[in-house]
Design a protein around this motif. Structure first.
Motif, PDB file in Angstrom:
ATOM      1  N   MET A   1       0.857  -1.246   0.027  1.00  0.00           N
ATOM      2  CA  MET A   1      -0.022  -0.001   0.071  1.00  0.00           C
ATOM      3  C   MET A   1       0.867   1.436   0.045  1.00  0.00           C
ATOM      4  SD  MET A   1      -3.172   1.157   2.541  1.00  0.00           S
ATOM      5  CE  MET A   1      -2.775   1.959   3.688  1.00  0.00           C
ATOM      6  N   LYS A   2       0.595   1.978  -0.964  1.00  0.00           N
ATOM      7  CA  LYS A   2       1.449   3.382  -1.153  1.00  0.00           C
ATOM      8  C   LYS A   2       0.962   4.429  -0.140  1.00  0.00           C
ATOM      9  CE  LYS A   2       3.292   6.546  -4.320  1.00  0.00           C
ATOM     10  NZ  LYS A   2       3.292   6.991  -5.630  1.00  0.00           N
ATOM     11  N   MET A   3       1.741   5.096   0.783  1.00  0.00           N
ATOM     12  CA  MET A   3       1.392   6.106   1.788  1.00  0.00           C
ATOM     13  C   MET A   3       1.251   7.308   0.897  1.00  0.00           C
ATOM     14  SD  MET A   3       1.193   5.056   4.835  1.00  0.00           S
ATOM     15  CE  MET A   3       1.463   6.336   5.871  1.00  0.00           C
ATOM     16  N   LEU A   4       0.239   8.065   1.423  1.00  0.00           N
ATOM     17  CA  LEU A   4       0.230   9.420   1.026  1.00  0.00           C
ATOM     18  C   LEU A   4       1.719  10.404   1.320  1.00  0.00           C
ATOM     19  CD1 LEU A   4      -3.180  10.673   2.070  1.00  0.00           C
ATOM     20  CD2 LEU A   4      -2.425  10.202  -0.076  1.00  0.00           C
ATOM     21  N   PRO A   5       2.121  11.180   0.411  1.00  0.00           N
ATOM     22  CA  PRO A   5       3.481  12.108   0.742  1.00  0.00           C
ATOM     23  C   PRO A   5       3.107  12.946   2.209  1.00  0.00           C
ATOM     24  CG  PRO A   5       2.620  12.692  -1.231  1.00  0.00           C
ATOM     25  CD  PRO A   5       1.563  11.694  -0.831  1.00  0.00           C
TER      26      PRO A   5
END
Length: 147
Positions: A1-5
């Protein structure tokens, strides 16, 4: 899962505060019309928005540190007065929300109403001023990021 910057979290946090405000007002609208089920849904949703906000806010400041206000002149006084009242009431509101929500869910309605008269306006103030603080810090002025 990619995190928000990390840099997108303040806008997310302001959005969560705005959503909380919306659900608080909608919940109030429903309760004065006697629609308890819809009121309950809105208040639980407002609580979830606030809980996610708090987790995101703590994560952001654990990783970004203190963000300094870049405004000058009279707006600086306004910002810090608003931030001070917001911060103090944000601490106060946590136990009030938990007690109010618990009493409502346990159907202790007389006790729920008695504390909700205080909780609702304070929670509304905290959620609205959260958006205003964001706007002042990130939109109206240039924040000074830690080095």
């Amino acid at each position: 899962m990619k995190m928000l910057p990390l840099s997108s979290l303040p806008a997310l946090n302001a959005s969560l505060n705005a959503a909380c405000t919306f659900f608080l007002l909608l919940g109030y609208f429903f309760i004065i019309r006697g629609k308890i089920r819809w009121h309950r849904f809105c208040m639980i949703t407002a609580f979830c928005c606030s809980t996610i906000f708090l987790a995101s806010y703590l994560y952001f400041h654990a990783h970004a540190g203190v963000i300094r206000f870049g405004g000058h002149g009279w707006i600086r006084t306004v910002y810090f007065a608003l931030l001070l009242s917001h911060t103090i009431l944000a601490v106060v509101i946590v136990p009030l929300v938990l007690i109010t929500l618990t009493r409502g869910l346990r159907e202790r309605f007389a006790q729920h109403r008695a504390i909700a008269r205080w909780t609702f306006p304070l929670w509304l103030y905290v959620s609205v001023t959260g958006v205003v603080v964001y706007w002042l810090l990130y939109i109206a002025t240039t924040p000074i990021w830690p080095t």
